[in-house]
Scaffold this motif. Structure first.
Motif, PDB file in Angstrom:
ATOM      1  N   ILE A 132       1.026  -1.277   0.085  1.00 27.36           N
ATOM      2  CA  ILE A 132       0.362  -0.053   0.296  1.00 27.36           C
ATOM      3  C   ILE A 132       0.560   1.770  -0.237  1.00 27.36           C
ATOM      4  N   GLN A 133       2.585   1.228   0.203  1.00 32.33           N
ATOM      5  CA  GLN A 133       3.185   2.342  -0.210  1.00 32.33           C
ATOM      6  C   GLN A 133       3.288   2.865  -1.930  1.00 32.33           C
ATOM      7  N   GLY A 134       2.590   1.692  -2.425  1.00 29.90           N
ATOM      8  CA  GLY A 134       2.742   2.134  -3.791  1.00 29.90           C
ATOM      9  C   GLY A 134       1.074   1.891  -4.434  1.00 29.90           C
ATOM     10  N   PRO A 135       0.812   2.711  -5.556  1.00 32.59           N
ATOM     11  CA  PRO A 135      -0.341   2.368  -6.535  1.00 32.59           C
ATOM     12  C   PRO A 135      -1.303   0.682  -6.322  1.00 32.59           C
ATOM     13  N   PHE A 136      -1.425   0.532  -4.978  1.00 31.41           N
ATOM     14  CA  PHE A 136      -2.046  -1.352  -5.135  1.00 31.41           C
ATOM     15  C   PHE A 136      -3.648  -1.077  -4.436  1.00 31.41           C
ATOM     16  N   GLU A 137      -4.136  -1.314  -5.533  1.00 31.71           N
ATOM     17  CA  GLU A 137      -5.638  -1.851  -5.397  1.00 31.71           C
ATOM     18  C   GLU A 137      -5.649  -2.749  -4.365  1.00 31.71           C
ATOM     19  N   THR A 138      -6.741  -1.838  -4.075  1.00 31.01           N
ATOM     20  CA  THR A 138      -7.534  -3.487  -2.681  1.00 31.01           C
ATOM     21  C   THR A 138      -9.013  -3.881  -3.318  1.00 31.01           C
ATOM     22  N   THR A 139      -9.266  -3.778  -4.460  1.00 34.42           N
ATOM     23  CA  THR A 139     -10.016  -4.908  -5.120  1.00 34.42           C
ATOM     24  C   THR A 139      -9.798  -6.067  -5.776  1.00 34.42           C
ATOM     25  N   VAL A 140     -10.859  -6.967  -6.056  1.00 36.18           N
ATOM     26  CA  VAL A 140     -11.076  -8.132  -6.450  1.00 36.18           C
ATOM     27  C   VAL A 140     -11.878  -8.420  -7.416  1.00 36.18           C
ATOM     28  N   SER A 141     -10.824  -8.755  -8.782  1.00 37.10           N
ATOM     29  CA  SER A 141     -11.350  -8.995 -10.266  1.00 37.10           C
ATOM     30  C   SER A 141     -12.964 -10.199 -10.121  1.00 37.10           C
ATOM     31  N   VAL A 142     -13.740 -10.160 -10.897  1.00 41.81           N
ATOM     32  CA  VAL A 142     -14.747 -11.219 -10.964  1.00 41.81           C
ATOM     33  C   VAL A 142     -13.886 -12.096 -12.039  1.00 41.81           C
ATOM     34  N   PRO A 143     -13.352 -13.389 -11.902  1.00 33.97           N
ATOM     35  CA  PRO A 143     -13.228 -14.320 -13.522  1.00 33.97           C
ATOM     36  C   PRO A 143     -13.985 -13.815 -14.816  1.00 33.97           C
ATOM     37  N   PHE A 144     -13.668 -13.800 -15.857  1.00 34.34           N
ATOM     38  CA  PHE A 144     -14.067 -13.858 -17.012  1.00 34.34           C
ATOM     39  C   PHE A 144     -14.943 -12.925 -17.035  1.00 34.34           C
ATOM     40  N   THR A 145     -15.291 -11.402 -16.628  1.00 37.24           N
ATOM     41  CA  THR A 145     -15.625 -10.372 -16.482  1.00 37.24           C
ATOM     42  C   THR A 145     -15.427  -9.086 -15.645  1.00 37.24           C
ATOM     43  N   GLY A 146     -15.554  -8.354 -16.139  1.00 36.77           N
ATOM     44  CA  GLY A 146     -15.246  -7.051 -16.324  1.00 36.77           C
ATOM     45  C   GLY A 146     -15.450  -6.295 -14.754  1.00 36.77           C
ATOM     46  N   TRP A 147     -16.370  -6.928 -13.919  1.00 34.20           N
ATOM     47  CA  TRP A 147     -16.325  -6.365 -12.778  1.00 34.20           C
ATOM     48  C   TRP A 147     -15.409  -6.501 -11.751  1.00 34.20           C
ATOM     49  N   SER A 148     -15.503  -5.796 -10.886  1.00 33.27           N
ATOM     50  CA  SER A 148     -14.580  -5.963  -9.702  1.00 33.27           C
ATOM     51  C   SER A 148     -15.229  -5.513  -8.278  1.00 33.27           C
ATOM     52  N   ILE A 149     -14.700  -6.255  -6.796  1.00 30.84           N
ATOM     53  CA  ILE A 149     -14.985  -5.241  -5.634  1.00 30.84           C
ATOM     54  C   ILE A 149     -14.427  -4.888  -5.345  1.00 30.84           C
ATOM     55  N   ASP A 150     -14.548  -3.583  -4.254  1.00 33.35           N
ATOM     56  CA  ASP A 150     -13.869  -2.695  -3.834  1.00 33.35           C
ATOM     57  C   ASP A 150     -13.335  -2.982  -2.577  1.00 33.35           C
ATOM     58  N   LEU A 151     -12.895  -4.334  -1.853  1.00 27.69           N
ATOM     59  CA  LEU A 151     -12.570  -4.320  -0.394  1.00 27.69           C
ATOM     60  C   LEU A 151     -12.569  -3.854   0.330  1.00 27.69           C
ATOM     61  N   GLY A 152     -10.993  -2.136  -0.060  1.00 25.18           N
ATOM     62  CA  GLY A 152     -10.806  -1.149   0.667  1.00 25.18           C
ATOM     63  C   GLY A 152      -9.761  -1.804   1.690  1.00 25.18           C
ATOM     64  N   ILE A 153     -10.274  -1.219   3.545  1.00 26.74           N
ATOM     65  CA  ILE A 153      -9.522  -2.267   4.132  1.00 26.74           C
ATOM     66  C   ILE A 153      -9.229  -3.378   4.188  1.00 26.74           C
ATOM     67  N   ALA A 154     -10.524  -3.779   4.248  1.00 29.75           N
ATOM     68  CA  ALA A 154     -10.912  -5.259   4.207  1.00 29.75           C
ATOM     69  C   ALA A 154     -10.330  -5.635   3.537  1.00 29.75           C
ATOM     70  N   TYR A 155      -9.788  -5.567   2.499  1.00 30.65           N
ATOM     71  CA  TYR A 155      -8.646  -6.515   1.705  1.00 30.65           C
ATOM     72  C   TYR A 155      -7.583  -7.155   2.870  1.00 30.65           C
ATOM     73  N   ILE A 156      -7.047  -6.652   3.547  1.00 30.06           N
ATOM     74  CA  ILE A 156      -5.972  -6.948   4.664  1.00 30.06           C
ATOM     75  C   ILE A 156      -6.685  -8.224   4.617  1.00 30.06           C
ATOM     76  N   ALA A 157      -7.523  -8.395   5.671  1.00 27.68           N
ATOM     77  CA  ALA A 157      -8.567  -9.382   5.923  1.00 27.68           C
ATOM     78  C   ALA A 157      -8.137 -10.451   4.780  1.00 27.68           C
ATOM     79  N   PHE A 158      -8.852 -10.147   2.870  1.00 24.86           N
ATOM     80  CA  PHE A 158      -8.755 -11.043   2.565  1.00 24.86           C
ATOM     81  C   PHE A 158      -6.977 -11.926   2.383  1.00 24.86           C
ATOM     82  N   MET A 159      -5.849 -10.725   2.333  1.00 22.11           N
ATOM     83  CA  MET A 159      -4.772 -10.785   1.444  1.00 22.11           C
ATOM     84  C   MET A 159      -4.984 -12.394   2.659  1.00 22.11           C
ATOM     85  N   ILE A 160      -5.235 -12.181   4.229  1.00 21.71           N
ATOM     86  CA  ILE A 160      -4.002 -13.225   5.091  1.00 21.71           C
ATOM     87  C   ILE A 160      -4.955 -14.852   4.836  1.00 21.71           C
ATOM     88  N   PHE A 161      -6.492 -14.246   4.054  1.00 25.75           N
ATOM     89  CA  PHE A 161      -7.088 -15.452   4.286  1.00 25.75           C
ATOM     90  C   PHE A 161      -6.875 -16.202   3.482  1.00 25.75           C
TER      91      PHE A 161
END
Length: 323
Positions: A132-161
């Motif tokens: 997050i010190q750089g241009p890092f996106e906290t979004t999760v992309s939905v495969p084979f679509t143009g959709w993505s979900i921005d998890l914001g600070i909750a992305y850290i929980a996703f990364m741990i999982f």
């Protein structure tokens, strides 16, 4: 990145591993650091007791040297590369401590689950803080679509999982000669191709270095294995695979690319839930590769079928991404 460069990276990782592994096997044999086999496992595995382990140490060195050397030479040494290497080495260190306790201190269970989990969480949080010190996106992309979900600070929980989940999934899969070496080499090749598609050559360098190193290790790890990768290798590979999917922003695609690891993990979860709730087992033994063993399949047949499954999943992912 040209095709020649790609083959060069794979070749360097391969050669370093092929050259270092025989030396490492001799060292491990002198130190009498052999694999101990759980009594509750398949009885056919008892003959593997004493086989040199902690072989992941060799390909970790090969991959780190290849990645940093090539990235520096091509002027592609980025923060993402550093984070990927740190996760890889960090999870490998947790696995090394676990293996060392088992083979040197003769404590068959190694690190406790809580000790492993704390180490994995610390590495995941440290990685997030660096990214997050750089241009890092906290979004999760939905495969084979143009959709993505921005998890914001909750992305850290996703990364741990994600890191903890896949490092343990690969670790669970490492139960047959050559199984993880083959499936992981296919998964990392796919990750490298995706990285090239999304023009992230720094990630591709690491992924193809892993491919080469694992193919080199497979020479010694295929049935009958002369050396096992141990938790040193499996935890490192799982953590790096998860982080690689995060960096190319195709996290959920890893469920397909790593389908073998996912199924192995689900088989354990299903087995535990079934036994605790009904007192009955769904599988003869979990993870599921042991179920097939006890059903009469040869070890080599199981490994080839699982490799083929991994390859088919990888092929489908690449074709859908290209098209």
């Amino acid at each position: 990145m040209t095709l020649v460069t790609t083959f060069m990276i794979v070749g360097i990782g391969f050669l370093l591993t092929v050259l270092l592994t025989p030396l490492f096997i001799q060292v491990i044999k002198r130190m009498k650091f052999g694999q101990s086999i759980r009594e509750e496992g398949p009885q056919s595995h008892m003959k593997k007791a004493g086989t040199p382990t902690m072989g992941g140490f060799v390909f970790i060195i090969s991959i780190v040297l290849t990645t940093l050397g090539v990235a520096f030479y091509l002027e592609m040494l980025t923060t993402q590369t550093i984070v990927l290497v740190l996760v890889f080495v960090g999870f490998g260190l947790i696995g090394f401590l676990d293996d060392f306790i088992k083979v040197a201190l003769k404590r068959n269970l190694g690190l406790t689950s809580l000790q492993k989990l704390i180490g994995q969480i610390v590495i995941a949080i440290a990685s997030f803080m660096l990214l997050i010190q750089g241009p890092f996106e906290t979004t999760v992309s939905v495969p084979f679509t143009g959709w993505s979900i921005d998890l914001g600070i909750a992305y850290i929980a996703f990364m741990i999982f994600w890191l903890v989940g896949f490092s343990n999934a690969v670790n669970l899969t490492d139960g047959l000669d050559g199984l993880v070496s083959g499936t992981a080499s296919i998964a990392f090749t796919t990750l490298g191709v995706l990285a090239l598609i999304y023009q992230q050559q720094d990630i591709a360098i690491f992924a193809f270095a892993v491919t080469g190193a694992l193919l080199g290790f497979l020479i010694f790890n295929a049935n009958p294995a002369k050396i096992f990768m141990g938790d040193t290798g499996s935890l490192a590979l799982g953590g790096a695979l998860a982080m690689g999917s995060i960096l190319v922003k195709q996290e959920l695609l890893l469920v397909i690319i790593g389908v073998v690891f996912v199924v192995e993990t689900l088989s354990v979860i299903i087995q535990v839930i079934s036994f605790k709730t009904t007192g009955k087992r769904i599988f003869k033994m979990s993870p599921i590769h042991h179920h097939f063993e006890l059903s009469g399949w040869s070890e080599w047949k199981i490994v080839v079928v699982f490799w083929s499954t991994a390859f088919l999943a990888a092929f489908i992912v690449v074709m859908l991404e290209v098209l």
